[in-house]
Write a protein that holds these residues in place. Structure first.
Motif, PDB file in Angstrom:
ATOM      1  N   ALA A  68       0.856  -1.340  -0.202  1.00 52.32           N
ATOM      2  CA  ALA A  68       0.119   0.257   0.231  1.00 52.32           C
ATOM      3  C   ALA A  68       0.865   1.342   0.042  1.00 52.32           C
ATOM      4  CB  ALA A  68      -1.100  -0.101   1.243  1.00 52.32           C
ATOM      5  N   ARG A  69       1.977   1.357   0.833  1.00 51.55           N
ATOM      6  CA  ARG A  69       2.686   2.517   0.982  1.00 51.55           C
ATOM      7  C   ARG A  69       3.630   2.526  -0.738  1.00 51.55           C
ATOM      8  NH1 ARG A  69       3.080   4.083   6.148  1.00 51.55           N
ATOM      9  NH2 ARG A  69       2.655   2.304   7.702  1.00 51.55           N
ATOM     10  N   TYR A  70       3.858   1.549  -1.186  1.00 51.31           N
ATOM     11  CA  TYR A  70       4.763   1.284  -2.492  1.00 51.31           C
ATOM     12  C   TYR A  70       3.477   2.247  -3.467  1.00 51.31           C
ATOM     13  CZ  TYR A  70       6.701  -0.843  -6.529  1.00 51.31           C
ATOM     14  OH  TYR A  70       7.002  -1.025  -7.780  1.00 51.31           O
ATOM     15  N   ASP A  85      -7.176  11.376  -7.650  1.00 51.84           N
ATOM     16  CA  ASP A  85      -7.511  12.279  -6.657  1.00 51.84           C
ATOM     17  C   ASP A  85      -7.505  11.770  -5.049  1.00 51.84           C
ATOM     18  OD1 ASP A  85      -7.735  14.096  -8.478  1.00 51.84           O
ATOM     19  OD2 ASP A  85      -9.841  14.297  -8.445  1.00 51.84           O
ATOM     20  N   TRP A  86      -7.693  10.182  -5.214  1.00 54.55           N
ATOM     21  CA  TRP A  86      -7.718   9.607  -3.807  1.00 54.55           C
ATOM     22  C   TRP A  86      -6.185   9.486  -3.184  1.00 54.55           C
ATOM     23  CZ3 TRP A  86     -11.920   9.815  -1.615  1.00 54.55           C
ATOM     24  CH2 TRP A  86     -13.299  10.105  -2.322  1.00 54.55           C
ATOM     25  N   VAL A  87      -5.115   9.824  -3.967  1.00 58.66           N
ATOM     26  CA  VAL A  87      -3.958   9.487  -3.522  1.00 58.66           C
ATOM     27  C   VAL A  87      -3.478  10.036  -2.198  1.00 58.66           C
ATOM     28  CG1 VAL A  87      -1.644   9.463  -3.964  1.00 58.66           C
ATOM     29  CG2 VAL A  87      -3.069   8.870  -5.753  1.00 58.66           C
ATOM     30  N   GLU A  88      -3.753  11.401  -2.124  1.00 54.88           N
ATOM     31  CA  GLU A  88      -3.527  12.064  -0.911  1.00 54.88           C
ATOM     32  C   GLU A  88      -4.347  11.998   0.294  1.00 54.88           C
ATOM     33  OE1 GLU A  88      -0.448  13.884  -0.246  1.00 54.88           O
ATOM     34  OE2 GLU A  88      -0.057  13.097  -2.298  1.00 54.88           O
ATOM     35  N   PRO A  89      -5.621  11.744   0.050  1.00 51.57           N
ATOM     36  CA  PRO A  89      -6.389  11.236   1.213  1.00 51.57           C
ATOM     37  C   PRO A  89      -6.025  10.007   1.837  1.00 51.57           C
ATOM     38  CG  PRO A  89      -7.901  12.181  -0.479  1.00 51.57           C
ATOM     39  CD  PRO A  89      -6.597  12.157  -1.309  1.00 51.57           C
ATOM     40  N   MET A  90      -5.811   8.856   0.676  1.00 51.52           N
ATOM     41  CA  MET A  90      -5.419   7.665   1.260  1.00 51.52           C
ATOM     42  C   MET A  90      -3.859   7.719   1.845  1.00 51.52           C
ATOM     43  SD  MET A  90      -6.127   5.045  -1.647  1.00 51.52           S
ATOM     44  CE  MET A  90      -7.761   4.418  -2.082  1.00 51.52           C
ATOM     45  N   ARG A  91      -3.223   8.646   1.541  1.00 47.95           N
ATOM     46  CA  ARG A  91      -1.819   8.712   2.014  1.00 47.95           C
ATOM     47  C   ARG A  91      -1.781   9.280   3.568  1.00 47.95           C
ATOM     48  NH1 ARG A  91       2.737   9.148  -0.864  1.00 47.95           N
ATOM     49  NH2 ARG A  91       1.435  10.446  -2.479  1.00 47.95           N
ATOM     50  N   GLU A  92      -2.904  10.248   3.674  1.00 51.70           N
ATOM     51  CA  GLU A  92      -2.939  10.844   4.998  1.00 51.70           C
ATOM     52  C   GLU A  92      -3.717   9.816   5.998  1.00 51.70           C
ATOM     53  OE1 GLU A  92      -6.193  14.054   6.899  1.00 51.70           O
ATOM     54  OE2 GLU A  92      -5.651  14.414   4.806  1.00 51.70           O
ATOM     55  N   THR A  93      -4.326   9.043   5.437  1.00 48.96           N
ATOM     56  CA  THR A  93      -5.035   7.960   6.730  1.00 48.96           C
ATOM     57  C   THR A  93      -4.102   7.000   6.911  1.00 48.96           C
ATOM     58  OG1 THR A  93      -5.919   6.392   4.800  1.00 48.96           O
ATOM     59  CG2 THR A  93      -7.532   8.463   5.794  1.00 48.96           C
ATOM     60  N   LEU A  94      -3.232   6.675   5.890  1.00 46.20           N
ATOM     61  CA  LEU A  94      -2.076   5.681   6.148  1.00 46.20           C
ATOM     62  C   LEU A  94      -0.728   6.220   7.065  1.00 46.20           C
ATOM     63  CD1 LEU A  94      -0.922   2.645   5.861  1.00 46.20           C
ATOM     64  CD2 LEU A  94       0.025   3.585   3.448  1.00 46.20           C
ATOM     65  N   GLN A  95      -0.320   7.235   6.754  1.00 42.09           N
ATOM     66  CA  GLN A  95       0.510   8.106   7.609  1.00 42.09           C
ATOM     67  C   GLN A  95       0.246   8.444   8.919  1.00 42.09           C
ATOM     68  OE1 GLN A  95       1.509  11.446   5.130  1.00 42.09           O
ATOM     69  NE2 GLN A  95       3.182  10.182   3.971  1.00 42.09           N
ATOM     70  N   ASP A  96      -1.314   8.539   9.221  1.00 39.60           N
ATOM     71  CA  ASP A  96      -1.633   9.023  10.492  1.00 39.60           C
ATOM     72  C   ASP A  96      -1.945   7.602  11.237  1.00 39.60           C
ATOM     73  OD1 ASP A  96      -2.627  10.683  12.403  1.00 39.60           O
ATOM     74  OD2 ASP A  96      -4.725  10.116  11.872  1.00 39.60           O
ATOM     75  N   ARG A 255     -13.457   9.506  11.561  1.00 38.45           N
ATOM     76  CA  ARG A 255     -12.563   8.252  11.568  1.00 38.45           C
ATOM     77  C   ARG A 255     -13.314   7.137  11.054  1.00 38.45           C
ATOM     78  NH1 ARG A 255     -11.089  11.544  15.935  1.00 38.45           N
ATOM     79  NH2 ARG A 255     -12.922  10.742  16.885  1.00 38.45           N
ATOM     80  N   TRP A 256     -13.325   6.714   9.731  1.00 39.94           N
ATOM     81  CA  TRP A 256     -13.608   5.467   9.119  1.00 39.94           C
ATOM     82  C   TRP A 256     -13.050   4.351   9.543  1.00 39.94           C
ATOM     83  CZ3 TRP A 256     -18.453   6.762   7.551  1.00 39.94           C
ATOM     84  CH2 TRP A 256     -18.767   7.955   7.124  1.00 39.94           C
ATOM     85  N   LEU A 257     -13.986   3.428   9.797  1.00 32.88           N
ATOM     86  CA  LEU A 257     -13.253   1.982   9.829  1.00 32.88           C
ATOM     87  C   LEU A 257     -14.044   0.882   8.962  1.00 32.88           C
ATOM     88  CD1 LEU A 257     -13.829   2.010  13.738  1.00 32.88           C
ATOM     89  CD2 LEU A 257     -11.621   1.644  12.645  1.00 32.88           C
ATOM     90  N   GLU A 258     -13.174   0.587   7.837  1.00 31.25           N
ATOM     91  CA  GLU A 258     -11.839   0.627   7.627  1.00 31.25           C
ATOM     92  C   GLU A 258     -11.366   1.866   6.984  1.00 31.25           C
ATOM     93  OE1 GLU A 258      -9.574  -1.956   8.854  1.00 31.25           O
ATOM     94  OE2 GLU A 258     -11.335  -2.507   9.844  1.00 31.25           O
ATOM     95  N   PRO A 259     -10.219   2.461   7.490  1.00 28.23           N
ATOM     96  CA  PRO A 259      -9.762   3.563   6.992  1.00 28.23           C
ATOM     97  C   PRO A 259      -9.579   3.449   5.399  1.00 28.23           C
ATOM     98  CG  PRO A 259      -7.844   2.265   8.008  1.00 28.23           C
ATOM     99  CD  PRO A 259      -9.255   1.669   8.282  1.00 28.23           C
ATOM    100  N   MET A 260      -9.422   4.622   4.926  1.00 21.90           N
ATOM    101  CA  MET A 260      -9.705   4.843   3.153  1.00 21.90           C
ATOM    102  C   MET A 260      -8.563   4.124   2.828  1.00 21.90           C
ATOM    103  SD  MET A 260      -9.609   8.268   1.003  1.00 21.90           S
ATOM    104  CE  MET A 260     -11.115   9.283   1.700  1.00 21.90           C
ATOM    105  N   TRP A 261      -7.179   4.101   3.174  1.00 24.41           N
ATOM    106  CA  TRP A 261      -6.311   3.249   2.521  1.00 24.41           C
ATOM    107  C   TRP A 261      -6.482   1.655   2.568  1.00 24.41           C
ATOM    108  CZ3 TRP A 261      -2.990  -0.585   4.366  1.00 24.41           C
ATOM    109  CH2 TRP A 261      -3.114  -0.753   5.793  1.00 24.41           C
ATOM    110  N   LYS A 262      -7.292   1.392   3.455  1.00 27.75           N
ATOM    111  CA  LYS A 262      -7.415  -0.118   3.182  1.00 27.75           C
ATOM    112  C   LYS A 262      -8.022  -0.651   2.033  1.00 27.75           C
ATOM    113  CE  LYS A 262      -7.167  -3.090   5.939  1.00 27.75           C
ATOM    114  NZ  LYS A 262      -7.730  -3.308   7.040  1.00 27.75           N
TER     115      LYS A 262
END
Length: 399
Positions: A68-70, A85-96, A255-262
Protein backbone atom coordinates in the motif's frame (compact mmCIF):
# COMPACT_ATOMS: atom_id res chain seq x y z
CA UNK A 1 -5.21 -31.69 7.50
CA UNK A 2 -8.24 -33.89 6.92
CA UNK A 3 -12.00 -33.61 6.43
CA UNK A 4 -14.11 -35.83 8.67
CA UNK A 5 -17.83 -36.63 8.39
CA UNK A 6 -19.77 -35.53 11.47
CA UNK A 7 -23.24 -35.99 12.84
CA UNK A 8 -24.94 -32.58 13.22
CA UNK A 9 -25.98 -31.63 16.73
CA UNK A 10 -29.60 -32.27 17.62
CA UNK A 11 -31.45 -28.99 17.09
CA UNK A 12 -28.44 -27.44 15.33
CA UNK A 13 -30.66 -25.05 13.34
CA UNK A 14 -32.02 -23.47 16.52
CA UNK A 15 -28.53 -23.26 18.04
CA UNK A 16 -27.09 -21.54 14.99
CA UNK A 17 -29.93 -19.02 14.94
CA UNK A 18 -29.40 -18.35 18.65
CA UNK A 19 -25.75 -17.65 17.83
CA UNK A 20 -26.94 -14.87 15.53
CA UNK A 21 -26.86 -16.61 12.13
CA UNK A 22 -30.36 -16.87 10.63
CA UNK A 23 -29.35 -17.96 7.10
CA UNK A 24 -27.99 -21.42 7.92
CA UNK A 25 -29.98 -22.81 4.99
CA UNK A 26 -30.52 -21.01 1.68
CA UNK A 27 -33.48 -21.45 -0.67
CA UNK A 28 -32.54 -22.12 -4.30
CA UNK A 29 -34.26 -20.22 -7.16
CA UNK A 30 -35.48 -23.43 -8.82
CA UNK A 31 -36.76 -24.92 -5.58
CA UNK A 32 -35.09 -26.87 -2.83
CA UNK A 33 -32.47 -25.67 -0.39
CA UNK A 34 -28.73 -25.83 0.19
CA UNK A 35 -26.83 -25.59 3.45
CA UNK A 36 -24.73 -22.54 4.21
CA UNK A 37 -23.69 -23.63 7.69
CA UNK A 38 -22.60 -27.26 7.28
CA UNK A 39 -21.69 -29.19 10.40
CA UNK A 40 -22.10 -32.60 8.77
CA UNK A 41 -18.33 -32.40 8.35
CA UNK A 42 -15.36 -30.78 10.04
CA UNK A 43 -11.78 -30.03 9.06
CA UNK A 44 -9.10 -31.24 11.45
CA UNK A 45 -5.73 -29.47 11.53
CA UNK A 46 -2.54 -30.17 13.44
CA UNK A 47 -0.89 -27.63 15.72
CA UNK A 48 2.01 -27.32 13.25
CA UNK A 49 -0.42 -26.51 10.42
CA UNK A 50 -2.06 -23.80 12.52
CA UNK A 51 1.33 -22.30 13.39
CA UNK A 52 2.19 -22.24 9.68
CA UNK A 53 -1.05 -20.43 8.79
CA UNK A 54 -0.47 -17.97 11.61
CA UNK A 55 3.06 -17.23 10.42
CA UNK A 56 2.21 -16.67 6.76
CA UNK A 57 -0.81 -14.56 7.65
CA UNK A 58 1.35 -12.23 9.70
CA UNK A 59 4.06 -12.10 7.02
CA UNK A 60 1.64 -11.47 4.16
CA UNK A 61 -0.22 -8.79 6.06
CA UNK A 62 3.05 -6.93 6.56
CA UNK A 63 3.81 -7.32 2.85
CA UNK A 64 0.37 -5.95 1.94
CA UNK A 65 0.83 -2.86 4.12
CA UNK A 66 4.23 -2.32 2.48
CA UNK A 67 2.55 -2.68 -0.93
CA UNK A 68 0.00 0.00 0.00
CA UNK A 69 2.83 2.41 0.84
CA UNK A 70 4.58 1.46 -2.42
CA UNK A 71 1.44 2.22 -4.43
CA UNK A 72 0.90 5.60 -2.79
CA UNK A 73 4.56 6.63 -2.94
CA UNK A 74 4.54 6.06 -6.69
CA UNK A 75 1.10 7.53 -7.36
CA UNK A 76 0.09 4.24 -8.93
CA UNK A 77 -3.54 4.11 -7.85
CA UNK A 78 -4.81 4.64 -11.41
CA UNK A 79 -3.40 1.21 -12.34
CA UNK A 80 -5.70 -0.27 -9.71
CA UNK A 81 -8.84 1.48 -10.90
CA UNK A 82 -8.64 4.29 -8.32
CA UNK A 83 -8.69 7.91 -9.43
CA UNK A 84 -5.47 9.84 -8.62
CA UNK A 85 -7.52 12.37 -6.60
CA UNK A 86 -7.67 9.78 -3.83
CA UNK A 87 -3.90 9.39 -3.46
CA UNK A 88 -3.39 12.17 -0.91
CA UNK A 89 -6.47 11.33 1.21
CA UNK A 90 -5.34 7.69 1.31
CA UNK A 91 -1.80 8.70 2.16
CA UNK A 92 -3.11 10.87 4.99
CA UNK A 93 -5.03 8.02 6.59
CA UNK A 94 -2.10 5.62 6.21
CA UNK A 95 0.54 7.99 7.57
CA UNK A 96 -1.70 8.87 10.50
CA UNK A 97 -2.00 5.15 11.29
CA UNK A 98 -5.78 5.54 11.23
CA UNK A 99 -7.62 2.94 13.34
CA UNK A 100 -8.15 -0.38 11.60
CA UNK A 101 -10.02 -3.42 12.83
CA UNK A 102 -10.00 -6.38 10.47
CA UNK A 103 -9.32 -8.12 7.16
CA UNK A 104 -9.35 -11.63 5.68
CA UNK A 105 -6.95 -13.53 3.45
CA UNK A 106 -8.19 -16.33 1.22
CA UNK A 107 -5.69 -19.19 0.93
CA UNK A 108 -5.53 -22.41 -1.06
CA UNK A 109 -3.85 -25.06 1.07
CA UNK A 110 -4.40 -28.69 1.99
CA UNK A 111 -1.68 -28.96 4.61
CA UNK A 112 1.10 -29.82 2.14
CA UNK A 113 3.51 -27.59 0.25
CA UNK A 114 3.16 -23.83 0.25
CA UNK A 115 -0.19 -22.13 0.83
CA UNK A 116 -1.13 -19.80 -2.02
CA UNK A 117 -2.78 -16.44 -1.50
CA UNK A 118 -5.84 -16.01 -3.70
CA UNK A 119 -6.63 -12.50 -2.44
CA UNK A 120 -6.97 -10.21 0.56
CA UNK A 121 -10.19 -8.46 1.51
CA UNK A 122 -8.90 -5.70 3.74
CA UNK A 123 -12.02 -3.54 3.65
CA UNK A 124 -15.39 -5.19 4.34
CA UNK A 125 -15.03 -8.99 4.55
CA UNK A 126 -18.06 -10.96 5.70
CA UNK A 127 -18.36 -14.48 7.26
CA UNK A 128 -16.95 -13.01 10.48
CA UNK A 129 -19.66 -14.15 12.90
CA UNK A 130 -19.47 -17.69 11.55
CA UNK A 131 -15.72 -17.83 12.15
CA UNK A 132 -15.65 -16.03 15.49
CA UNK A 133 -18.77 -17.30 17.25
CA UNK A 134 -20.79 -20.00 15.48
CA UNK A 135 -17.96 -22.46 14.94
CA UNK A 136 -16.65 -21.80 18.47
CA UNK A 137 -20.02 -22.68 19.96
CA UNK A 138 -20.03 -25.79 17.76
CA UNK A 139 -16.71 -26.99 19.19
CA UNK A 140 -17.85 -26.15 22.73
CA UNK A 141 -20.80 -28.50 22.20
CA UNK A 142 -19.05 -31.23 20.23
CA UNK A 143 -15.39 -31.23 21.32
CA UNK A 144 -14.91 -29.12 24.46
CA UNK A 145 -11.61 -30.92 25.07
CA UNK A 146 -10.18 -29.85 21.67
CA UNK A 147 -8.80 -26.54 20.46
CA UNK A 148 -9.63 -24.29 17.53
CA UNK A 149 -7.60 -21.65 15.71
CA UNK A 150 -9.90 -18.89 16.88
CA UNK A 151 -9.16 -15.89 19.08
CA UNK A 152 -11.15 -13.63 16.78
CA UNK A 153 -13.70 -12.48 19.34
CA UNK A 154 -11.13 -11.82 22.06
CA UNK A 155 -8.90 -9.89 19.67
CA UNK A 156 -11.80 -7.79 18.44
CA UNK A 157 -12.71 -6.76 21.98
CA UNK A 158 -9.06 -6.03 22.73
CA UNK A 159 -8.74 -3.97 19.52
CA UNK A 160 -11.72 -1.79 20.46
CA UNK A 161 -10.36 -1.29 23.96
CA UNK A 162 -6.97 -0.20 22.66
CA UNK A 163 -8.53 2.14 20.10
CA UNK A 164 -10.99 3.74 22.53
CA UNK A 165 -8.84 6.84 23.24
CA UNK A 166 -8.75 7.62 19.52
CA UNK A 167 -12.38 6.91 18.67
CA UNK A 168 -14.18 9.51 20.74
CA UNK A 169 -17.12 8.99 23.06
CA UNK A 170 -19.02 6.67 20.75
CA UNK A 171 -18.81 4.71 17.49
CA UNK A 172 -21.48 4.52 14.81
CA UNK A 173 -22.03 1.23 12.98
CA UNK A 174 -23.53 1.51 9.51
CA UNK A 175 -24.57 -0.78 6.70
CA UNK A 176 -26.53 -0.12 3.53
CA UNK A 177 -30.27 -0.68 3.89
CA UNK A 178 -30.33 -2.73 0.68
CA UNK A 179 -27.43 -5.03 1.46
CA UNK A 180 -27.76 -8.77 2.24
CA UNK A 181 -28.18 -10.23 5.69
CA UNK A 182 -24.50 -11.19 5.93
CA UNK A 183 -23.45 -7.52 5.84
CA UNK A 184 -26.06 -6.50 8.40
CA UNK A 185 -24.99 -9.37 10.68
CA UNK A 186 -21.30 -8.48 10.33
CA UNK A 187 -21.96 -4.86 11.31
CA UNK A 188 -24.17 -5.96 14.22
CA UNK A 189 -21.59 -8.43 15.50
CA UNK A 190 -18.79 -5.88 15.36
CA UNK A 191 -21.04 -3.47 17.23
CA UNK A 192 -21.54 -6.12 19.92
CA UNK A 193 -17.79 -6.53 20.34
CA UNK A 194 -17.34 -2.75 20.65
CA UNK A 195 -20.09 -2.63 23.27
CA UNK A 196 -18.40 -5.46 25.18
CA UNK A 197 -15.21 -3.37 25.09
CA UNK A 198 -17.04 -0.55 26.85
CA UNK A 199 -17.73 1.79 23.92
CA UNK A 200 -21.03 3.57 23.41
CA UNK A 201 -22.45 2.61 20.02
CA UNK A 202 -25.10 3.85 17.59
CA UNK A 203 -26.57 1.83 14.74
CA UNK A 204 -27.71 3.35 11.46
CA UNK A 205 -27.80 2.77 7.74
CA UNK A 206 -25.47 4.39 5.24
CA UNK A 207 -28.52 6.13 3.84
CA UNK A 208 -28.89 7.88 7.22
CA UNK A 209 -25.43 9.44 6.91
CA UNK A 210 -25.47 13.07 5.77
CA UNK A 211 -23.12 16.01 5.38
CA UNK A 212 -23.70 19.13 7.49
CA UNK A 213 -22.41 22.08 5.48
CA UNK A 214 -22.31 24.38 8.51
CA UNK A 215 -20.27 21.98 10.63
CA UNK A 216 -18.31 20.59 7.70
CA UNK A 217 -18.92 17.17 9.26
CA UNK A 218 -20.68 13.93 8.51
CA UNK A 219 -23.76 13.58 10.74
CA UNK A 220 -26.30 10.90 11.57
CA UNK A 221 -30.09 10.99 11.20
CA UNK A 222 -30.33 13.23 14.30
CA UNK A 223 -27.73 15.65 12.89
CA UNK A 224 -25.25 14.52 15.54
CA UNK A 225 -21.64 14.60 14.31
CA UNK A 226 -20.18 11.18 13.50
CA UNK A 227 -16.75 11.09 15.14
CA UNK A 228 -16.02 7.45 14.36
CA UNK A 229 -17.91 5.02 12.16
CA UNK A 230 -17.53 1.41 11.14
CA UNK A 231 -19.07 1.19 7.68
CA UNK A 232 -20.05 -2.10 6.10
CA UNK A 233 -19.82 -0.29 2.80
CA UNK A 234 -16.85 -0.78 0.45
CA UNK A 235 -14.59 2.15 -0.41
CA UNK A 236 -14.98 1.59 -4.15
CA UNK A 237 -18.67 2.38 -3.70
CA UNK A 238 -17.85 5.41 -1.55
CA UNK A 239 -15.51 6.72 -4.26
CA UNK A 240 -18.51 6.84 -6.61
CA UNK A 241 -21.04 8.10 -4.06
CA UNK A 242 -22.67 11.51 -3.76
CA UNK A 243 -20.31 12.27 -0.86
CA UNK A 244 -17.10 11.52 -2.76
CA UNK A 245 -16.13 15.21 -2.80
CA UNK A 246 -16.46 15.57 0.98
CA UNK A 247 -14.62 12.30 1.63
CA UNK A 248 -11.77 13.41 -0.60
CA UNK A 249 -11.60 16.92 0.84
CA UNK A 250 -11.86 15.92 4.50
CA UNK A 251 -10.80 12.26 4.75
CA UNK A 252 -10.55 12.34 8.55
CA UNK A 253 -13.49 14.53 9.50
CA UNK A 254 -14.83 11.14 10.56
CA UNK A 255 -12.58 8.27 11.61
CA UNK A 256 -13.82 5.60 9.20
CA UNK A 257 -13.31 1.94 9.93
CA UNK A 258 -11.89 0.60 7.79
CA UNK A 259 -9.74 3.67 6.92
CA UNK A 260 -9.58 4.86 3.33
CA UNK A 261 -6.16 3.38 2.57
CA UNK A 262 -7.53 -0.10 3.22
CA UNK A 263 -9.20 0.08 -0.21
CA UNK A 264 -5.73 -0.74 -1.53
CA UNK A 265 -5.88 -4.04 0.34
CA UNK A 266 -9.24 -4.92 -1.16
CA UNK A 267 -8.70 -4.37 -4.87
CA UNK A 268 -7.43 -7.44 -6.74
CA UNK A 269 -4.85 -5.13 -8.29
CA UNK A 270 -2.91 -5.50 -5.04
CA UNK A 271 -1.93 -9.00 -6.21
CA UNK A 272 -0.01 -7.64 -9.20
CA UNK A 273 1.82 -5.12 -7.01
CA UNK A 274 2.77 -7.85 -4.54
CA UNK A 275 4.19 -9.97 -7.36
CA UNK A 276 6.22 -6.99 -8.61
CA UNK A 277 7.61 -6.37 -5.13
CA UNK A 278 8.12 -10.01 -4.09
CA UNK A 279 8.57 -12.03 -7.32
CA UNK A 280 8.75 -15.75 -6.69
CA UNK A 281 7.50 -15.53 -3.10
CA UNK A 282 6.30 -19.05 -2.22
CA UNK A 283 2.89 -17.89 -1.00
CA UNK A 284 2.11 -15.65 -3.98
CA UNK A 285 0.83 -16.49 -7.46
CA UNK A 286 2.15 -14.72 -10.58
CA UNK A 287 -0.24 -11.84 -11.29
CA UNK A 288 -0.46 -8.89 -13.66
CA UNK A 289 -2.79 -6.07 -14.65
CA UNK A 290 -2.32 -6.24 -18.41
CA UNK A 291 -2.99 -9.81 -19.49
CA UNK A 292 -1.86 -13.34 -18.67
CA UNK A 293 1.70 -12.82 -20.00
CA UNK A 294 2.24 -16.33 -21.27
CA UNK A 295 0.56 -18.16 -18.40
CA UNK A 296 -0.78 -21.47 -19.71
CA UNK A 297 -3.56 -21.46 -17.15
CA UNK A 298 -5.00 -18.34 -15.56
CA UNK A 299 -7.95 -16.72 -13.87
CA UNK A 300 -9.02 -13.15 -14.64
CA UNK A 301 -10.64 -11.40 -11.65
CA UNK A 302 -12.51 -8.07 -11.71
CA UNK A 303 -10.54 -5.61 -9.60
CA UNK A 304 -13.55 -4.85 -7.39
CA UNK A 305 -15.49 -8.10 -7.69
CA UNK A 306 -16.60 -10.47 -4.96
CA UNK A 307 -17.81 -14.07 -4.46
CA UNK A 308 -16.37 -15.19 -7.79
CA UNK A 309 -18.73 -13.02 -9.85
CA UNK A 310 -17.66 -12.34 -13.47
CA UNK A 311 -14.32 -14.12 -13.17
CA UNK A 312 -12.87 -15.86 -16.23
CA UNK A 313 -11.04 -19.17 -15.89
CA UNK A 314 -8.77 -20.69 -18.54
CA UNK A 315 -7.24 -24.11 -17.84
CA UNK A 316 -5.95 -26.99 -19.96
CA UNK A 317 -9.28 -28.78 -19.44
CA UNK A 318 -11.71 -25.95 -20.13
CA UNK A 319 -12.44 -22.25 -20.15
CA UNK A 320 -15.49 -20.63 -18.60
CA UNK A 321 -16.81 -17.36 -17.22
CA UNK A 322 -18.86 -16.92 -14.08
CA UNK A 323 -22.03 -14.84 -14.23
CA UNK A 324 -21.94 -11.47 -12.52
CA UNK A 325 -22.16 -7.69 -12.82
CA UNK A 326 -18.43 -6.95 -13.29
CA UNK A 327 -17.90 -8.18 -16.84
CA UNK A 328 -16.78 -4.76 -18.11
CA UNK A 329 -13.62 -4.99 -15.98
CA UNK A 330 -10.94 -3.86 -15.35
CA UNK A 331 -9.33 -7.21 -14.55
CA UNK A 332 -6.41 -8.77 -12.74
CA UNK A 333 -4.80 -11.87 -14.27
CA UNK A 334 -3.50 -14.48 -11.84
CA UNK A 335 -1.94 -17.88 -12.40
CA UNK A 336 -4.59 -20.54 -12.05
CA UNK A 337 -4.19 -22.60 -8.89
CA UNK A 338 -6.84 -25.23 -8.33
CA UNK A 339 -8.30 -25.21 -4.80
CA UNK A 340 -7.70 -28.43 -2.86
CA UNK A 341 -10.55 -30.91 -2.84
CA UNK A 342 -11.56 -33.19 0.02
CA UNK A 343 -14.15 -35.81 -0.96
CA UNK A 344 -15.11 -33.65 -3.94
CA UNK A 345 -15.46 -30.48 -1.85
CA UNK A 346 -13.22 -27.64 -3.02
CA UNK A 347 -12.12 -25.66 0.02
CA UNK A 348 -10.66 -22.23 0.71
CA UNK A 349 -9.22 -21.11 4.04
CA UNK A 350 -10.16 -17.62 5.19
CA UNK A 351 -7.46 -16.37 7.56
CA UNK A 352 -8.54 -13.44 9.71
CA UNK A 353 -6.38 -10.48 10.67
CA UNK A 354 -7.55 -8.45 13.67
CA UNK A 355 -5.72 -5.18 14.40
CA UNK A 356 -2.83 -6.40 12.29
CA UNK A 357 -2.52 -9.79 13.99
CA UNK A 358 -3.52 -13.31 12.81
CA UNK A 359 -6.56 -14.34 14.79
CA UNK A 360 -8.15 -17.49 13.38
CA UNK A 361 -9.61 -19.16 10.32
CA UNK A 362 -12.92 -20.00 8.70
CA UNK A 363 -13.24 -22.63 5.97
CA UNK A 364 -15.64 -22.47 3.05
CA UNK A 365 -16.16 -25.18 0.48
CA UNK A 366 -17.90 -25.46 -2.89
CA UNK A 367 -18.90 -28.17 -5.33
CA UNK A 368 -17.07 -26.35 -8.12
CA UNK A 369 -13.61 -24.82 -8.35
CA UNK A 370 -14.88 -21.27 -7.78
CA UNK A 371 -15.80 -20.18 -4.25
CA UNK A 372 -18.98 -18.25 -4.98
CA UNK A 373 -22.35 -17.46 -3.42
CA UNK A 374 -23.15 -21.17 -3.13
CA UNK A 375 -20.21 -21.88 -0.83
CA UNK A 376 -20.73 -23.61 2.52
CA UNK A 377 -19.07 -22.74 5.83
CA UNK A 378 -17.60 -25.80 7.57
CA UNK A 379 -16.21 -25.68 11.14
CA UNK A 380 -12.72 -26.82 12.08
CA UNK A 381 -10.80 -28.03 15.10
CA UNK A 382 -7.19 -28.61 16.07
CA UNK A 383 -6.11 -32.14 16.90
CA UNK A 384 -4.71 -30.91 20.21
CA UNK A 385 -5.94 -30.33 23.78
CA UNK A 386 -7.83 -27.14 24.57
CA UNK A 387 -5.65 -24.16 25.51
CA UNK A 388 -6.15 -22.91 29.04
CA UNK A 389 -7.62 -19.45 29.68
CA UNK A 390 -4.21 -18.46 31.05
CA UNK A 391 -2.53 -19.46 27.78
CA UNK A 392 -5.06 -17.48 25.73
CA UNK A 393 -4.61 -14.44 27.96
CA UNK A 394 -0.83 -14.69 27.51
CA UNK A 395 -1.14 -14.86 23.69
CA UNK A 396 -3.39 -11.80 23.67
CA UNK A 397 -1.04 -9.93 25.97
CA UNK A 398 2.09 -10.77 23.99
CA UNK A 399 0.57 -10.14 20.57
Amino acid sequence: MRREPRTPRPGWERKVVESGLPFHTVALPGGGTRPYWNESAAYVLTSAEVEYLEDITEELHGMCVAAARYILDRGATARLGIHPDWVEPMRETLQDDAPSIYGRFDFAWDGTGDAKMYEYNGDVPAALLEAAVVQWEWIEDVHPERDQFNTIHERLVKAWQELTPRLGHQVHFAHSADEPDEDIITAAYLRDTATEAGLATVGLTMEDVGWHTGLERFVDADDAPIDSCFKMYPWDWAFESSYAEQLCRAPQSTRWLEPMWKALLSTKGLLAVLWEMYPGHPNLLPSSLDGPHGLDEWVAKPLWGWEGASIKVHTHERSFEQAGPFGDGPYLWQQWHRPPAFDGNHMVIGSWVIAGRPAGIGIRESDGVVTDGTARFVPHLIDAPRSSPEQVAEWLRDH
